[in-house]
Design a protein around this motif. Structure first.
Motif, PDB file in Angstrom:
ATOM      1  N   PRO A  86       0.816  -1.222   0.000  1.00 28.88           N
ATOM      2  CA  PRO A  86       0.000   0.000   0.000  1.00 28.88           C
ATOM      3  C   PRO A  86       0.847   1.268   0.000  1.00 28.88           C
ATOM      4  O   PRO A  86       0.488   2.255  -0.647  1.00 28.88           O
ATOM      5  CB  PRO A  86      -0.818  -0.135   1.297  1.00 28.88           C
ATOM      6  N   ALA A  87       1.968   1.242   0.697  1.00 25.98           N
ATOM      7  CA  ALA A  87       2.828   2.427   0.740  1.00 25.98           C
ATOM      8  C   ALA A  87       3.389   2.747  -0.644  1.00 25.98           C
ATOM      9  O   ALA A  87       3.496   3.920  -1.031  1.00 25.98           O
ATOM     10  CB  ALA A  87       3.958   2.219   1.738  1.00 25.98           C
ATOM     11  N   LEU A  88       3.745   1.711  -1.415  1.00 21.53           N
ATOM     12  CA  LEU A  88       4.247   1.938  -2.766  1.00 21.53           C
ATOM     13  C   LEU A  88       3.123   2.461  -3.665  1.00 21.53           C
ATOM     14  O   LEU A  88       3.359   3.331  -4.518  1.00 21.53           O
ATOM     15  CB  LEU A  88       4.834   0.649  -3.340  1.00 21.53           C
ATOM     16  N   TYR A  89       1.936   1.954  -3.489  1.00 19.79           N
ATOM     17  CA  TYR A  89       0.772   2.464  -4.215  1.00 19.79           C
ATOM     18  C   TYR A  89       0.638   3.970  -3.988  1.00 19.79           C
ATOM     19  O   TYR A  89       0.528   4.759  -4.937  1.00 19.79           O
ATOM     20  CB  TYR A  89      -0.474   1.716  -3.744  1.00 19.79           C
ATOM     21  N   ARG A  90       0.678   4.378  -2.726  1.00 22.37           N
ATOM     22  CA  ARG A  90       0.575   5.810  -2.388  1.00 22.37           C
ATOM     23  C   ARG A  90       1.689   6.609  -3.060  1.00 22.37           C
ATOM     24  O   ARG A  90       1.450   7.670  -3.644  1.00 22.37           O
ATOM     25  CB  ARG A  90       0.661   5.964  -0.872  1.00 22.37           C
ATOM     26  N   ASP A  91       2.911   6.080  -3.003  1.00 21.26           N
ATOM     27  CA  ASP A  91       4.050   6.810  -3.568  1.00 21.26           C
ATOM     28  C   ASP A  91       3.964   6.929  -5.091  1.00 21.26           C
ATOM     29  O   ASP A  91       4.339   7.952  -5.668  1.00 21.26           O
ATOM     30  CB  ASP A  91       5.356   6.128  -3.178  1.00 21.26           C
ATOM     31  N   ILE A  92       3.483   5.882  -5.754  1.00 19.63           N
ATOM     32  CA  ILE A  92       3.402   5.898  -7.218  1.00 19.63           C
ATOM     33  C   ILE A  92       2.477   7.002  -7.704  1.00 19.63           C
ATOM     34  O   ILE A  92       2.775   7.694  -8.691  1.00 19.63           O
ATOM     35  CB  ILE A  92       2.937   4.521  -7.745  1.00 19.63           C
ATOM     36  N   ILE A  93       1.351   7.212  -7.021  1.00 17.43           N
ATOM     37  CA  ILE A  93       0.397   8.209  -7.499  1.00 17.43           C
ATOM     38  C   ILE A  93       0.629   9.595  -6.893  1.00 17.43           C
ATOM     39  O   ILE A  93      -0.051  10.546  -7.269  1.00 17.43           O
ATOM     40  CB  ILE A  93      -1.056   7.754  -7.235  1.00 17.43           C
ATOM     41  N   THR A  94       1.595   9.714  -5.992  1.00 14.70           N
ATOM     42  CA  THR A  94       1.891  11.023  -5.393  1.00 14.70           C
ATOM     43  C   THR A  94       3.366  11.373  -5.578  1.00 14.70           C
ATOM     44  O   THR A  94       3.734  12.113  -6.477  1.00 14.70           O
ATOM     45  CB  THR A  94       1.508  11.046  -3.902  1.00 14.70           C
ATOM     46  N   LYS A  95       4.229  10.823  -4.731  1.00 11.46           N
ATOM     47  CA  LYS A  95       5.651  11.187  -4.739  1.00 11.46           C
ATOM     48  C   LYS A  95       6.333  10.858  -6.062  1.00 11.46           C
ATOM     49  O   LYS A  95       7.197  11.604  -6.537  1.00 11.46           O
ATOM     50  CB  LYS A  95       6.362  10.473  -3.584  1.00 11.46           C
ATOM     51  N   HIS A  96       5.968   9.734  -6.674  1.00 12.68           N
ATOM     52  CA  HIS A  96       6.585   9.317  -7.940  1.00 12.68           C
ATOM     53  C   HIS A  96       5.728   9.670  -9.149  1.00 12.68           C
ATOM     54  O   HIS A  96       5.878   9.065 -10.211  1.00 12.68           O
ATOM     55  CB  HIS A  96       6.834   7.799  -7.925  1.00 12.68           C
ATOM     56  N   PHE A  97       4.847  10.659  -8.992  1.00 11.99           N
ATOM     57  CA  PHE A  97       3.929  10.980 -10.084  1.00 11.99           C
ATOM     58  C   PHE A  97       4.668  11.340 -11.370  1.00 11.99           C
ATOM     59  O   PHE A  97       4.220  11.006 -12.471  1.00 11.99           O
ATOM     60  CB  PHE A  97       3.008  12.137  -9.685  1.00 11.99           C
TER      61      PHE A  97
END
Length: 500
Positions: A86-97
């Motif tokens: 879940p943390a990677l999911y969050r990062d993909i759509i925010t921090k790694h946008f």
């Protein structure tokens, strides 16, 4: 004869090689994952439709969740990463946008073959997406939502009348919710009365059904678009049937003509599109595309959320009663409720959020890598993800992850109570993102929430309801439908609330 057999064998071998030549992609990069199958890849359900994507992806998520942040998979023959954190999911759509700014489904269409769907911001990429999103965003401001609320309130009363007229027979929840949401979005976009609650309803509900209706031809189009996009483009094969495309294009043209001919002033989505045309000189086709985008997003996602929430309230009478008490106490002297009060009701918000958690409209997302990025496979290994590789995110599985939620299959609105921080702790962990997050968060989120909450207010305040025996338990999802859909439907029995 021998020559013919040799040619057939050679052709079959060539097809096999074409479908499997890339299957060493993840092994060469030391990325674990399940073995793919020719033509089917790791997700046969997406083609065979014999099993739901929720089940297939849920099993894969459970198998790898404790070991890796993602695994290497294949969608038909294209390499993908399947996110199990879940943390990677969050990062993909925010921090790694910056590295995952595009949606995979953008490759499924284009403006030449699909004039309407090809202009949908969800399917656009890069600068074109930014430009279209900037055009649409002002239509969803809080002030405009408050103005549209009067339209929603007026049409909600039709739903009460419809239930009263049919209270002696079970009603299907998705059909009931769709009638309401189609009437609302048709009025807001096309300034047209869809008459969904009438016996001989107009063309709009029928065209909406055709736009979403699963078919073998739509499956073939998706396969062709995935394997041979150039051939699909050359054949002018689009995702929206041409009669449906023509209907909505003409509907928009007629709505514009009627409003301007009669000098009608009304603050709605059509007014925003006309203003946009006057300022930026967008075409009527652009306007129709924006209208269809809003129509599809507004009625389908909202009707799904409303129907599943009614289902859960029908199964849990104590929660239904508790919500009704909150709604009645918040009502004004006219027996209704204003926009600000509705959106501030805490338990109503909890109920909607818990329904969105259990029943997200789509079982997964897929984000395309646009710039190279190194992602943590595990605490000791990083993997370079190259442009073109997509990250498949199993939203359904994440929303039901026992590592994130206590008793994840139980409908419990109190898990989102204000005393525990509401949805914020779950959003921060990346396990509650029903409208996605970051720059590509769903533009219609505010409108959808308003629509669902006003629909719930209308039904819960005026009726007691329960799940009819025609409804299968547990619910079985339909593997032939891309969005979350129930086999056999959700049937509810209603009786008017007796005012003491």
């Amino acid at each position: 004869m021998i020559v013919t057999i040799s040619l057939l064998v050679s052709a079959a071998l060539a097809v096999y090689v074409y479908l499997t030549w890339n299957f060493n992609y993840w092994r060469q990069r030391n990325v674990p994952g399940p073995d793919p199958r020719p033509l089917l890849g790791n997700f046969p359900s997406l083609l065979l439709r014999h099993r739901t994507a929720m089940d297939e992806m849920g099993q894969m998520y459970s198998d790898y969740r404790a070991k890796f942040n993602f695994v290497g998979v294949f969608n038909i023959r294209q390499p993908r990463i399947f996110v199990t954190s879940p943390a990677l999911y969050r990062d993909i759509i925010t921090k790694h946008f910056r590295s995952f700014g595009d949606n995979e489904f953008a490759e499924m269409t284009d403006v030449e073959t699909d004039p309407l769907m090809g202009r949908n911001p969800f399917l656009l990429t890069g600068e074109e997406w930014k430009a279209k999103r900037a055009e649409i965003s002002p239509a969803f401001t809080a002030s405009r939502m408050k103005t549209l609320f009067a339209i929603v309130e007026e049409l909600a009363s039709r739903m009460t009348q419809y239930i009263e007229q049919n209270q002696h027979t079970a009603l299907e929840a998705k059909d009931l919710a769709a009638k309401f949401t189609i009437d609302v979005v048709s009025s807001c976009i096309f300034d047209t009365d869809a008459q969904s609650f009438s016996e001989d309803h107009g063309e709009i509900p029928e065209m909406a059904r055709k736009m979403l209706e699963p078919s073998f031809s739509s499956l073939l189009i998706m396969i062709l678009r995935s394997l041979c996009p150039k051939i699909a483009k050359a054949l002018n094969i689009g995702m929206i049937p041409k009669p449906v495309e023509s209907f909505f294009t003409n509907l928009m043209k007629e709505a514009i003509r009627y409003r301007e001919t009669n000098s009608i002033k009304r603050v709605d989505y059509l007014e925003h599109l006309i203003s946009l045309r006057n300022k930026k000189e967008i075409t009527e086709l652009d306007m129709a595309a924006h209208g269809v985008t809003f129509f599809f997003d507004g009625f389908e996602a909202s009707s799904l959320a409303l129907s599943f929430t009614l289902y859960e309230l029908g199964r849990h009478p104590a929660i239904q009663t508790r919500l009704r008490t909150e709604l009645v106490e918040a009502s004004n002297d006219q027996g209704s409720i204003d926009y600000d009060t509705l959106l501030e009701l805490p338990f109503l918000d909890q109920v909607v959020n818990e329904s969105l958690r259990l029943w997200p409209a789509g079982p997964f997302l897929s984000k395309r890598c646009t710039e190279p990025i190194d992602l943590d496979l595990s605490p000791t290994q990083q993997v370079r993800i190259e442009p073109g590789v997509c990250a498949m995110i199993p939203v359904w599985a994440i929303h039901r992850d026992p590592e994130c939620y206590t008793d994840p299959d139980t409908f419990n609105p109190d898990r989102f109570s204000p005393e525990t921080g509401g949805v914020n702790p779950y959003r921060e962990k990346g396990c509650f993102l029903p409208f996605s997050e970051g720059p590509r968060q769903c533009l219609g989120m505010r409108f959808a929430r308003m629509l669902v909450k006003r629909g719930l207010y209308e039904v819960v305040k005026n009726f007691e309801f329960s799940v009819d025996s025609k409804t299968e338990h547990p619910l079985r999802m339909d593997p032939k439908v891309f969005l979350t859909a129930v086999i056999g439907g959700i049937w509810l029995n209603f009786k008017p609330v007796v005012t003491k």
